[in-house]
Design a protein around this motif. Structure first.
Motif, PDB file in Angstrom:
ATOM      1  N   TRP A 141      27.536  -9.157  60.857  1.00  0.00           N
ATOM      2  CA  TRP A 141      26.538  -8.265  60.080  1.00  0.00           C
ATOM      3  C   TRP A 141      27.249  -7.146  59.389  1.00  0.00           C
ATOM      4  O   TRP A 141      27.037  -6.892  58.286  1.00  0.00           O
ATOM      5  CB  TRP A 141      25.504  -7.975  61.184  1.00  0.00           C
ATOM      6  CG  TRP A 141      24.404  -7.026  60.645  1.00  0.00           C
ATOM      7  CD1 TRP A 141      24.316  -5.786  61.028  1.00  0.00           C
ATOM      8  CD2 TRP A 141      23.424  -7.242  59.652  1.00  0.00           C
ATOM      9  NE1 TRP A 141      23.126  -5.149  60.518  1.00  0.00           N
ATOM     10  CE2 TRP A 141      22.569  -6.291  59.555  1.00  0.00           C
ATOM     11  CE3 TRP A 141      23.049  -8.713  59.076  1.00  0.00           C
ATOM     12  CZ2 TRP A 141      21.501  -6.086  58.583  1.00  0.00           C
ATOM     13  CZ3 TRP A 141      22.019  -8.478  57.972  1.00  0.00           C
ATOM     14  CH2 TRP A 141      21.377  -7.211  57.885  1.00  0.00           C
ATOM     15  N   THR A 167      33.003  -3.290  52.089  1.00  0.00           N
ATOM     16  CA  THR A 167      33.196  -3.894  50.664  1.00  0.00           C
ATOM     17  C   THR A 167      34.140  -4.762  50.396  1.00  0.00           C
ATOM     18  O   THR A 167      34.661  -5.023  49.343  1.00  0.00           O
ATOM     19  CB  THR A 167      33.546  -2.304  49.964  1.00  0.00           C
ATOM     20  OG1 THR A 167      34.719  -1.911  50.574  1.00  0.00           O
ATOM     21  CG2 THR A 167      32.482  -1.418  49.913  1.00  0.00           C
ATOM     22  N   GLU A 185      28.945  -8.261  56.429  1.00  0.00           N
ATOM     23  CA  GLU A 185      27.856  -8.643  55.376  1.00  0.00           C
ATOM     24  C   GLU A 185      27.279  -7.590  54.429  1.00  0.00           C
ATOM     25  O   GLU A 185      26.720  -7.688  53.445  1.00  0.00           O
ATOM     26  CB  GLU A 185      26.792  -9.586  55.715  1.00  0.00           C
ATOM     27  CG  GLU A 185      27.407 -11.277  55.819  1.00  0.00           C
ATOM     28  CD  GLU A 185      26.409 -11.817  56.850  1.00  0.00           C
ATOM     29  OE1 GLU A 185      25.228 -11.494  57.043  1.00  0.00           O
ATOM     30  OE2 GLU A 185      26.935 -12.734  57.612  1.00  0.00           O
ATOM     31  N   THR A 186      27.318  -6.299  55.376  1.00  0.00           N
ATOM     32  CA  THR A 186      26.263  -5.239  54.816  1.00  0.00           C
ATOM     33  C   THR A 186      27.013  -4.168  54.512  1.00  0.00           C
ATOM     34  O   THR A 186      27.231  -3.658  53.489  1.00  0.00           O
ATOM     35  CB  THR A 186      25.455  -4.861  56.089  1.00  0.00           C
ATOM     36  OG1 THR A 186      26.178  -4.417  57.184  1.00  0.00           O
ATOM     37  CG2 THR A 186      24.283  -5.781  55.965  1.00  0.00           C
ATOM     38  N   GLU A 187      27.835  -3.338  55.476  1.00  0.00           N
ATOM     39  CA  GLU A 187      28.602  -2.043  55.257  1.00  0.00           C
ATOM     40  C   GLU A 187      29.838  -2.259  54.423  1.00  0.00           C
ATOM     41  O   GLU A 187      30.364  -1.235  53.571  1.00  0.00           O
ATOM     42  CB  GLU A 187      28.491  -1.202  56.458  1.00  0.00           C
ATOM     43  CG  GLU A 187      28.864   0.091  56.452  1.00  0.00           C
ATOM     44  CD  GLU A 187      28.803   0.933  57.487  1.00  0.00           C
ATOM     45  OE1 GLU A 187      28.237   0.302  58.637  1.00  0.00           O
ATOM     46  OE2 GLU A 187      29.386   1.926  57.790  1.00  0.00           O
TER      47      GLU A 187
END
Ligand SMILES: Cc1ncc(COP(=O)(O)O)c(C=O)c1O
Length: 442
Positions: free
Chosen positions: A203, A210, A206-208
């Protein structure tokens, strides 16, 4: 053995004087230990400046794995002190031999070592190596982690107290939960949660992130967060997760190495081979020395002059470390840590059944944590009783490190690995008596 032996009121007059002068001339920034001044220490016995003798369950702070001031160790320091103490980056037989020794005793993929001074410096250096090698900058680290108090090491740390009002931290650090199963964030069970903490990492990517993750850094068990031992094969799965994604796996074994967990290195328990291994504390058993042992493909990415320090690799500390490692291997102290650790865990598990405030018992070898709570059902942390317990043990002649953990409610049990069985048993009995006293008073 005439230990413990308390011959004055506690603290004694000389200790009181030094503790008062410490408050006058030194800042508050150090952790607050029981108010005595040490005069000397030998094996697993500490004597304060008033002549009180204690059983040592601190090893300094998990440092003197071979025991305090072993004559052979002391001699190595004395002999080297008479030859040369600082040579900067000029080679010395001691530094080169130590690097070779570290390569020989660690995993086969680790083929170079740099000798440094502190644990924090080792972690800083490993981060620099990973960044330079990958030319990426993000580093995944864990909530609760303790890696030291310099900016880089503090930034990958995950304990609020160490970082508070020192910000901003180093950019590019992505924190994730470590499996603190006694207080699982998701109220799950390690047996059937499928390691939710690992799923969280996907997760995070996928989110934080880069897409610039250079490395992941983790302790083998979280020390400062309260001796939190990862469950089952979590570490192996974590390592595989990194390997699959080309993320450099930095294992901070500053605390868990050199026999402390019942193996020479904790990674042996997990069946993994880190890419960069940070060592400290027990490597020198009392002299200020640390190291990073790593893969040359990574370490050699750094140009001359980009990583070394004034005192790093000095011959005095290297000579001491060589002797300390020699003693550790010769006396097979890791096996001793495993045996004694198992026996102690059984005793503490038994105490857990009998004493309401003893909420959790966990550990690896002779690095054991006791977590104290108001009651087992609520698991509400009880920092007050934890501090009382440390004081009660001290008054009975057993030295413990001041409480740690997220909530200041964990006691660390960390005697020198060479401790005599008699002293170990006496120490455990003192804890049991003290536990009974604080439970009755609460
Ligand atoms: C796991 C770990 N990493 C790093 C450090 C920092 O070591 P030092 O205090 O030598 O800088 C510590 C110190 O307790 C530690 O336990």
């Amino acid at each position: 053995m005439d230990v413990p032996k308390i011959v004055t009121e506690l603290p004694g007059p000389m200790s009181r004087r030094y503790v008062e002068e410490s408050k006058r001339y030194e800042p508050n920034s150090m952790s607050e230990q029981v108010p005595i001044a040490w005069k000397k220490a030998e094996g697993a016995v500490v004597e304060d400046v008033d002549g009180n003798r204690y059983i040592d369950f601190t090893s300094g702070v998990l440092v003197t794995n071979i025991g305090h001031c072993r004559p052979e160790h002391v001699r190595a320091v004395q002999e080297q002190a008479a030859l040369a103490m600082n040579t900067y980056d000029f080679a010395t037989p001691q530094r080169v031999e130590l690097a070779k020794k570290l390569v020989e005793i660690t995993a086969p993929n680790l083929d170079k070592a740099i000798i440094l001074s502190t644990g924090a410096e080792a972690v800083e250096s490993a981060i620099k190596m990973a960044r330079r090698y990958t030319r990426k900058y993000e580093v995944i680290a864990f909530h609760g982690a303790f890696h030291g108090r310099t900016y880089g090491s503090m930034s990958v740390g995950g304990k609020q107290g160490v970082k508070k009002h020192f910000g901003p931290m180093l950019p590019g650090i992505l924190h994730a939960p470590f499996p603190y199963c006694y207080r699982c964030l998701w109220d799950k069970n390690p047996e059937d949660c499928g390691y939710h903490c690992l799923k969280y990492l996907d997760w995070l990517l996928e989110t934080e992130s880069t897409g610039d993750v250079a490395a992941l850094v983790t302790e083998s068990y979280q020390g400062g967060a309260g001796s939190i031992v990862p469950p089952g094969n979590f570490m192996k799965q974590l390592y595989d997760w990194c390997e699959k994604r080309g993320i450099i796996f930095i294992l901070d074994e500053v605390q868990s190495s050199f026999g402390r967990t019942g193996n020479l290195f904790a990674y042996e328990h997990f069946g993994i081979q880190p890419n960069l291994l940070c060592l400290g504390k027990g490597i020198g058993s009392g002299v200020p020395i640390s190291a990073v042992v790593g893969e040359s493909r990574i370490m050699d990415a750094l140009e001359p002059g980009s990583l070394s320090s004034t005192n790093g690799g000095n011959p005095l500390c290297c000579a001491a470390a060589l002797t300390s490692i020699d003693i550790l291997l010769r006396e097979n102290l890791s096996d001793r840590a495993a045996r004694y650790g198992d026996a102690m865990m059984a005793r503490f598990e038994n105490m857990k059944e009998r004493f309401e405030p003893l909420g959790d018992v966990r550990g690896m070898g002779l690095a054991i944590g006791l977590e104290l709570v108001k009651n087992k059902r609520s698991k509400a942390p009880d920092a007050e009783i934890t501090k009382l317990l440390v004081d009660e043990c001290w008054r009975r002649g057993l030295l413990l490190i001041a409480p740690i953990g997220f909530y200041g409610n964990v006691i660390r049990i960390a005697p020198p690995l060479s401790i005599e069985e008699e002293l170990l048993c006496k120490g455990v009995e003192i804890i049991e008596d003290a536990l009974m006293a604080v439970t009755e008073a609460s």
